[in-house]
Scaffold this motif. Structure first.
Motif, PDB file in Angstrom:
ATOM      1  N   GLU A   1       0.818  -1.213   0.000  1.00 20.87           N
ATOM      2  CA  GLU A   1       0.000   0.000   0.000  1.00 20.87           C
ATOM      3  C   GLU A   1       0.854   1.266   0.000  1.00 20.87           C
ATOM      4  O   GLU A   1       0.344   2.360  -0.194  1.00 20.87           O
ATOM      5  N   HIS A   2       2.138   1.128   0.241  1.00 22.83           N
ATOM      6  CA  HIS A   2       3.030   2.277   0.342  1.00 22.83           C
ATOM      7  C   HIS A   2       3.643   2.593  -1.017  1.00 22.83           C
ATOM      8  O   HIS A   2       4.196   1.721  -1.676  1.00 22.83           O
TER       9      HIS A   2
ATOM     10  N   ASP B   1       5.072   7.513  -0.257  1.00 18.87           N
ATOM     11  CA  ASP B   1       4.356   8.225   0.802  1.00 18.87           C
ATOM     12  C   ASP B   1       3.084   8.930   0.304  1.00 18.87           C
ATOM     13  O   ASP B   1       2.535   9.782   0.977  1.00 18.87           O
TER      14      ASP B   1
ATOM     15  N   GLU C   1       0.141   7.674  -0.010  1.00 18.84           N
ATOM     16  CA  GLU C   1      -1.019   7.258   0.782  1.00 18.84           C
ATOM     17  C   GLU C   1      -1.201   8.090   2.052  1.00 18.84           C
ATOM     18  O   GLU C   1      -2.278   8.130   2.617  1.00 18.84           O
ATOM     19  N   SER C   2      -0.172   8.797   2.449  1.00 19.87           N
ATOM     20  CA  SER C   2      -0.268   9.604   3.673  1.00 19.87           C
ATOM     21  C   SER C   2      -0.705  11.042   3.403  1.00 19.87           C
ATOM     22  O   SER C   2      -0.896  11.806   4.342  1.00 19.87           O
TER      23      SER C   2
ATOM     24  N   ASP D   1      -3.346  13.680   2.678  1.00 20.20           N
ATOM     25  CA  ASP D   1      -4.804  13.791   2.797  1.00 20.20           C
ATOM     26  C   ASP D   1      -5.399  14.849   1.880  1.00 20.20           C
ATOM     27  O   ASP D   1      -6.524  14.709   1.425  1.00 20.20           O
TER      28      ASP D   1
ATOM     29  N   LEU E   1      -1.946  15.909  -3.077  1.00 22.13           N
ATOM     30  CA  LEU E   1      -1.799  14.567  -3.640  1.00 22.13           C
ATOM     31  C   LEU E   1      -1.664  14.632  -5.154  1.00 22.13           C
ATOM     32  O   LEU E   1      -0.795  13.982  -5.729  1.00 22.13           O
TER      33      LEU E   1
END
Length: 124
Positions: free
Chosen positions: A30-31, A34, A36-37, A39, A44
């Motif tokens: 899932e990584h 970074d 995915e971190s 928000d 993004l």
């Protein structure tokens, strides 16, 4: 679609650097850099776009190095030269693609400007 690879006299765009990830982070499926971190969708989109451009630039550059290597391996002046079929087998290409890459590599080695041979990895 990727933009054409700049020739030697054109400046290269410098996309966001690709940083190596720690082994623990890379092992997590899932990584991914970074992302995915993050928000904030604006942040993004910006970071994902930077990575996309960096990967495209890296892929274009790698294709150029492949082409140069193919041209060097096929050089008739080499006693150990390889045929397009041998190069294709080593690089997991078709023989036709290997021939195109050899020609593209020869153009790069000559420093050809405005060559008739486009990057064979770029769709037309």
């Amino acid at each position: 679609m990727a933009e054409p690879t700049p020739r030697r006299n054109e400046p290269r765009l410098r996309p966001a650097p690709l940083l190596f990830e720690p082994a623990a982070a890379a092992a997590d499926p899932e990584h991914f850099f970074d992302l995915e971190s993050i928000d904030d969708p604006r942040a993004l989109l910006e970071r994902a776009t930077e990575l996309t451009l960096a990967f495209r630039a890296a892929a274009d550059r790698a294709v150029e190095f492949q082409a140069v290597a193919a041209a060097q391996l096929a050089d008739p002046r080499r006693f150990d030269r390889l045929s397009p079929a041998d190069i294709a087998e080593r690089a997991e290409w078709t023989e036709d693609y290997a021939k195109k890459m050899v020609e593209f590599g020869r153009d790069l080695l000559r420093g050809a400007e405005g060559s008739a041979h486009a990057n064979p990895a770029d769709p037309v």
